[in-house]
Structures are given as C-alpha cells and as structure tokens.
Design an enzyme around this catalytic site. Structure first.
Site, PDB file in Angstrom:
ATOM      1  N   LYS A  20      -6.829   5.761  -4.834  1.00  0.00           N
ATOM      2  CA  LYS A  20      -6.972   4.435  -5.422  1.00  0.00           C
ATOM      3  C   LYS A  20      -7.198   3.377  -4.348  1.00  0.00           C
ATOM      4  O   LYS A  20      -7.814   2.342  -4.617  1.00  0.00           O
ATOM      5  CB  LYS A  20      -5.771   4.082  -6.303  1.00  0.00           C
ATOM      6  CG  LYS A  20      -4.434   3.885  -5.621  1.00  0.00           C
ATOM      7  CD  LYS A  20      -3.332   3.718  -6.674  1.00  0.00           C
ATOM      8  CE  LYS A  20      -1.983   3.425  -6.035  1.00  0.00           C
ATOM      9  NZ  LYS A  20      -1.859   2.037  -5.585  1.00  0.00           N
ATOM     10  N   ARG A  25     -11.172  -0.584  -3.227  1.00  0.00           N
ATOM     11  CA  ARG A  25     -12.023  -1.253  -2.234  1.00  0.00           C
ATOM     12  C   ARG A  25     -13.507  -1.082  -2.579  1.00  0.00           C
ATOM     13  O   ARG A  25     -14.302  -2.005  -2.395  1.00  0.00           O
ATOM     14  CB  ARG A  25     -11.723  -0.698  -0.836  1.00  0.00           C
ATOM     15  CG  ARG A  25     -10.406  -1.213  -0.243  1.00  0.00           C
ATOM     16  CD  ARG A  25     -10.008  -0.420   0.997  1.00  0.00           C
ATOM     17  NE  ARG A  25      -8.879  -1.012   1.703  1.00  0.00           N
ATOM     18  CZ  ARG A  25      -7.601  -0.832   1.352  1.00  0.00           C
ATOM     19  NH1 ARG A  25      -7.303  -0.063   0.298  1.00  0.00           N
ATOM     20  NH2 ARG A  25      -6.622  -1.394   2.041  1.00  0.00           N
ATOM     21  N   SER A 160       2.265  -7.482   4.341  1.00  0.00           N
ATOM     22  CA  SER A 160       1.318  -6.499   3.830  1.00  0.00           C
ATOM     23  C   SER A 160      -0.045  -6.732   4.455  1.00  0.00           C
ATOM     24  O   SER A 160      -0.459  -7.877   4.658  1.00  0.00           O
ATOM     25  CB  SER A 160       1.207  -6.602   2.301  1.00  0.00           C
ATOM     26  OG  SER A 160       0.185  -5.760   1.823  1.00  0.00           O
ATOM     27  N   GLN A 162      -2.632  -5.970   2.858  1.00  0.00           N
ATOM     28  CA  GLN A 162      -3.525  -6.143   1.719  1.00  0.00           C
ATOM     29  C   GLN A 162      -4.075  -7.569   1.623  1.00  0.00           C
ATOM     30  O   GLN A 162      -5.199  -7.775   1.163  1.00  0.00           O
ATOM     31  CB  GLN A 162      -2.806  -5.754   0.431  1.00  0.00           C
ATOM     32  CG  GLN A 162      -2.463  -4.268   0.377  1.00  0.00           C
ATOM     33  CD  GLN A 162      -1.513  -3.916  -0.743  1.00  0.00           C
ATOM     34  OE1 GLN A 162      -0.870  -4.789  -1.335  1.00  0.00           O
ATOM     35  NE2 GLN A 162      -1.398  -2.632  -1.043  1.00  0.00           N
ATOM     36  N   SER A 188       0.578  -1.608   8.702  1.00  0.00           N
ATOM     37  CA  SER A 188      -0.344  -0.709   7.987  1.00  0.00           C
ATOM     38  C   SER A 188      -1.776  -0.816   8.496  1.00  0.00           C
ATOM     39  O   SER A 188      -2.727  -0.954   7.727  1.00  0.00           O
ATOM     40  CB  SER A 188      -0.296  -1.000   6.476  1.00  0.00           C
ATOM     41  OG  SER A 188       0.991  -0.786   5.956  1.00  0.00           O
ATOM     42  N   ASP A 316       4.453   4.211   2.003  1.00  0.00           N
ATOM     43  CA  ASP A 316       4.372   4.956   0.745  1.00  0.00           C
ATOM     44  C   ASP A 316       4.769   6.423   0.917  1.00  0.00           C
ATOM     45  O   ASP A 316       4.942   7.138  -0.085  1.00  0.00           O
ATOM     46  CB  ASP A 316       2.957   4.873   0.170  1.00  0.00           C
ATOM     47  CG  ASP A 316       2.660   3.513  -0.443  1.00  0.00           C
ATOM     48  OD1 ASP A 316       3.616   2.750  -0.705  1.00  0.00           O
ATOM     49  OD2 ASP A 316       1.472   3.196  -0.660  1.00  0.00           O
ATOM     50  N   ARG A 347      12.477   0.402  -2.930  1.00  0.00           N
ATOM     51  CA  ARG A 347      12.483   1.863  -2.842  1.00  0.00           C
ATOM     52  C   ARG A 347      13.618   2.426  -2.002  1.00  0.00           C
ATOM     53  O   ARG A 347      14.065   3.547  -2.246  1.00  0.00           O
ATOM     54  CB  ARG A 347      11.130   2.360  -2.318  1.00  0.00           C
ATOM     55  CG  ARG A 347      10.069   2.330  -3.388  1.00  0.00           C
ATOM     56  CD  ARG A 347       8.816   3.042  -2.980  1.00  0.00           C
ATOM     57  NE  ARG A 347       7.817   2.931  -4.036  1.00  0.00           N
ATOM     58  CZ  ARG A 347       6.519   2.843  -3.835  1.00  0.00           C
ATOM     59  NH1 ARG A 347       6.049   2.866  -2.604  1.00  0.00           N
ATOM     60  NH2 ARG A 347       5.690   2.744  -4.837  1.00  0.00           N
ATOM     61  N   ARG A 389       5.958   6.423  -7.555  1.00  0.00           N
ATOM     62  CA  ARG A 389       6.302   7.329  -6.456  1.00  0.00           C
ATOM     63  C   ARG A 389       7.738   7.856  -6.565  1.00  0.00           C
ATOM     64  O   ARG A 389       8.028   8.960  -6.092  1.00  0.00           O
ATOM     65  CB  ARG A 389       6.054   6.641  -5.116  1.00  0.00           C
ATOM     66  CG  ARG A 389       4.604   6.192  -4.960  1.00  0.00           C
ATOM     67  CD  ARG A 389       4.228   5.863  -3.536  1.00  0.00           C
ATOM     68  NE  ARG A 389       2.992   5.090  -3.497  1.00  0.00           N
ATOM     69  CZ  ARG A 389       1.768   5.600  -3.632  1.00  0.00           C
ATOM     70  NH1 ARG A 389       1.613   6.893  -3.792  1.00  0.00           N
ATOM     71  NH2 ARG A 389       0.698   4.810  -3.597  1.00  0.00           N
ATOM     72  N   LYS A 415       0.316   4.946 -12.965  1.00  0.00           N
ATOM     73  CA  LYS A 415      -0.147   3.864 -12.101  1.00  0.00           C
ATOM     74  C   LYS A 415      -1.112   4.368 -11.035  1.00  0.00           C
ATOM     75  O   LYS A 415      -2.106   3.712 -10.717  1.00  0.00           O
ATOM     76  CB  LYS A 415       1.041   3.164 -11.435  1.00  0.00           C
ATOM     77  CG  LYS A 415       0.658   1.977 -10.568  1.00  0.00           C
ATOM     78  CD  LYS A 415       1.882   1.304  -9.990  1.00  0.00           C
ATOM     79  CE  LYS A 415       1.510  -0.027  -9.351  1.00  0.00           C
ATOM     80  NZ  LYS A 415       0.572   0.100  -8.225  1.00  0.00           N
TER      81      LYS A 415
END
Length: 441
Positions: A20, A25, A160, A162, A188, A316, A347, A389, A415
């Site tokens: 994903k 992207r 992030s 992102q 990341s 993740d 998490r 997850r 998801k």
C-alpha cells in the site's frame, strides 16, 4: 468479526500482498502527472481504496480492469469540496499538500484513530507556502485553500516522513525551481527513498542531499503552452506496484515460528523500510534462504534465539517482531518505541496488553521494548484495538500457542491486508471466523 486460530503446522507457497505504500504513492503520482497512467497489480486494501477515492475527488478518472487501473488526469482539478482519507495516515499526510495545489477551499477529513492524530504540522507549514488553513486544534478536519506556492522552508521530520512525502510531490507538481526543503530529524528514511523512486519514475527530479536538504533544480525551458516545470511527458506511463514487505513480514515470521513456507513476489532490492525484517529473522537464527524470486523460511532445528533490533526507521515491524520474539529463547530488545505512539493504536501499550494475555512479558524502558520469550505462548482471547497490525501479530502468535487464539475485531486487517486470513489458510493454518454483532471500543 471474531477469528479463531488453532495451533497449526503451516507449509506451502504464497504470493506476497501488494504494497500500500507503493500503491498510494502511485495513485498520487498518476493524479499529478497529466495524461494516462496504467497501474499494474493494484492494491485492494481499505487504505488503497481510500487513495483511489481521493484522486477521483481531486479530478482523476479510474477505469478498473481488475489487475490494472487506467488513471487519466489533467492534474489537481477538484470535483468535490471534501476528501476523506479513511484511516490512512499516509493518505492524509500525502494528499493534503496535493489538494492545496488547488485554489478551491477543500475540507480534509478522516475516520477511526486518524481523527485523534496530530496534524498541527500543517498549521505551522502551510502559511509559509501561501495556503490558508484552519484545523480542529491541530487535528482533523482541516479546511485548506491554496494554491500552494513553493518556497524555501524548514520542516521537522521527527513525527513522520509522510508529511515530507506530500510536500515533495506537491512542490514537484507546482513546478518548484531553485527551491529547497530542509528537514530536521528525519525518521523512516527508506520511505523517502520510495517516494523519490516513484517521483523519478514519473519524471520528477529532486536532489537528496544527505536527507537534510531536498533541492528542486531550476529548469529554463518551457513545454509548449505550459510554464517551465519538471512536468513529465504526456505519453501513457506504466507503473507496477511492488509486493509489500510490511504485510509479508507477518508471513515470514509465521514461517519462522510454525513451518516451512515460501513467500514469492518480494523485491529484495526494494527501498521499503520493512525489508529490514530479514535482518531480524537472520538474527533470530531462523532457517532462511533469500533468492531473487522467492524467500524460503522455517524454524531452526535448535530453536529461535533472542535478538536485538533497531526499528526506529521501520516501526511497523514491531508487531510481527514481537510475535517472533515471543518464541525466541531469551530476552529480545527492540529500539524505537517512541515511534509507536501515534499509530492506529498506541502500539507499545497495546502489544504489552494483548501479549500479556498470552503470558508473554513485555517491558518498556524509554525507547526500548524488552520481550521475554521462550516460555510458551498461551491461547487467549485478545482484541485488535481496531489496529490491523495488532490483529495480524496475534494471529501469527496463535499458530504455535498451547491453545486457541480468539481475536476480536479481527476485520481490522482490511486496512492493509484484507486477504491475510485467507493466505494463512492457504498455508494450511487452521483458522475460522464468525461475524460478531458488537464492537468493544
């Protein structure tokens, strides 16, 4: 939905799910690149569907041919006053700057845990780019009005990567020239490599200067009838979505715990951050053979061993690696806990709670998670916390538990990996499901 996982010995071969990260992207790039794009091997997860819905509301059209999508676009031309990114963190952070390329006022919304995640990054950065914005005290919904005007800016990349992905794509589409985005504390980095790889595929050039400065060079010549820009040529483009290392990590861990399996469809040269799961599996002494076309994996004869892993760049991986660590002899340590707070659930605490029900002790020490494994895993009734997850980690942990693992709200996997339970069944795992008529929050 309630899913019950019985202790199982798995075997066989499986094709990895679609990424994903790559799919979303590709959707964004196809929206921005004027003309036609063929996206092959498209994803079908909820996040992928949200991305497809978003680009259509921002002006693209999609013809779905099953194993490929034909995306036609003339750039950002919104046909709706609101876009809803579902529960996709990447979607909300990537598409918001793209929507801001329009001069129309647009509402950006989401659902689930996304409504509680901090979005004050946009409150700080957008005014510097000529974008009007109002938010719900730094959270969704966002009201924005562009158009975005590229400028030299400095951003914080610690929460992030992102956000940076969205800015990089938006700057390129806006024809940024001789402009630099300076980034502090970028996390990341492999995901930014993936962003730059997709952008390059679609014809946009960005110079990455040690992940600190991202420079858009000046272009002197203009395309006929259009301003000088890096705008890609208008012929039909083709993009094949990669196999997903994030979802495949659960399959690989399942193999290391519960049987000898083969996972196909993964690019061992991928820039995806979660490819690092291979390092953890090798450190745990799992039996693994990495080949160009497939990965064969199974339990080692002398048992899995505790390992140390730094997941700061790939947070993740915490859920599958906790499932792995539960079966490793000794105490496994995983760095990067601070990256887990603003996920679909917190998490670190969720893993501690749900694996605690299985008798697996997890200790949290600042940025470090310690998992005490090798003492057996108890069958238990656990809850996904509506986190895809977490649901997958509990299912994998159940494959060698001493009793059945009952997972409540197990449909959370939709998801990112809607075929997850089906794929485990194809590997001969004993799994059954039933629809529940209640939802525990």
């Amino acid at each position: 939905m309630i899913v019950t996982v019985q202790p199982s010995q798995i075997k066989g071969s499986i094709l990895a799910p679609t990424s994903k990260s790559s799919m979303q992207r590709a959707c964004a790039a196809a929206l921005l690149a004027k003309g036609k794009t063929v996206i092959r091997h498209p994803g079908r997860s909820n996040d992928d569907k949200a991305a497809m819905d978003t680009i259509q509301k921002l002006g693209a059209t999609i013809e779905d041919r099953g194993n490929e999508l034909i995306v036609t676009s003339e750039g950002i031309q919104p046909v709706s006053a609101e876009i809803n990114c579902g529960e996709s963190g990447l979607g909300i952070r990537m598409f918001t700057p793209l929507a801001a390329l329009s001069e129309k006022e647009i509402i950006i919304s989401g659902s689930g845990s996304l409504v509680t995640r901090p979005m004050d990054f946009f409150d700080e950065i957008f005014p510097q780019l000529g974008i009007k914005i109002s938010s719900n005290q730094g959270k969704l919904p966002l009201h924005i009005k562009g158009p975005l005007q590229p400028a030299n800016i400095e951003v914080d990349g610690s929460l992030s990567s992102q956000f940076l992905t969205g800015l990089l794509m938006a700057f390129a589409a806006a024809g940024a020239k001789d402009v630099t985005i300076t980034v502090r504390n970028l996390t990341s980095k492999p995901y930014i490599d993936l962003t730059l790889q997709v952008m390059k595929h679609f014809g946009w050039e960005v110079q990455n200067k040690n992940y600190n400065d991202f420079y858009f060079p000046a272009y002197a010549e203009a395309t006929a009838g259009e301003p000088a820009t890096q705008n890609p040529k208008r012929e039909t483009r083709n993009y094949t979505v990669e196999g997903d290392w994030s979802g495949a990590a659960f399959l690989l861990v399942a193999g290391a715990i519960a049987g000898n399996i083969t996972v196909k469809g993964l690019d061992v040269h991928s820039t995806q951050a979660d490819k690092a799961v291979l390092q953890a599996l090798m450190s745990s002494e799992a039996s693994i053979s990495i080949q160009p076309e497939q990965i064969e994996i199974g339990p080692p004869a002398k048992g899995l061993q505790a390992f140390h892993f730094n997941a700061t760049e790939c947070p993740d991986l915490f859920p599958p690696l906790v499932a792995l660590a539960a079966y490793c002899n000794g105490t496994t340590s995983i760095e990067g806990v601070k990256r887990l707070t603003h996920k679909e659930s917190n998490r670190a605490l969720t893993l501690q709670e749900e694996f605690g029900k299985m008798g697996v002790i997890i200790e949290l020490q600042d940025d470090l998670m310690l998992i005490k494994g090798g003492n057996g895993v108890n069958g238990a009734t656990v809850h996904s916390h509506h986190d895809h997850r977490i649901a997958m980690a509990c299912a994998v942990a159940g494959l060698k538990a001493n009793g059945e693992m009952i997972i409540e709200e197990a449909q959370a996997v939709n998801k990112s990996y809607p075929d997850f339970y089906d794929h485990l069944q194809l590997l001969q795992a004993n799994i059954n499901s039933e629809i529940n008529n209640f939802s525990r929050l």
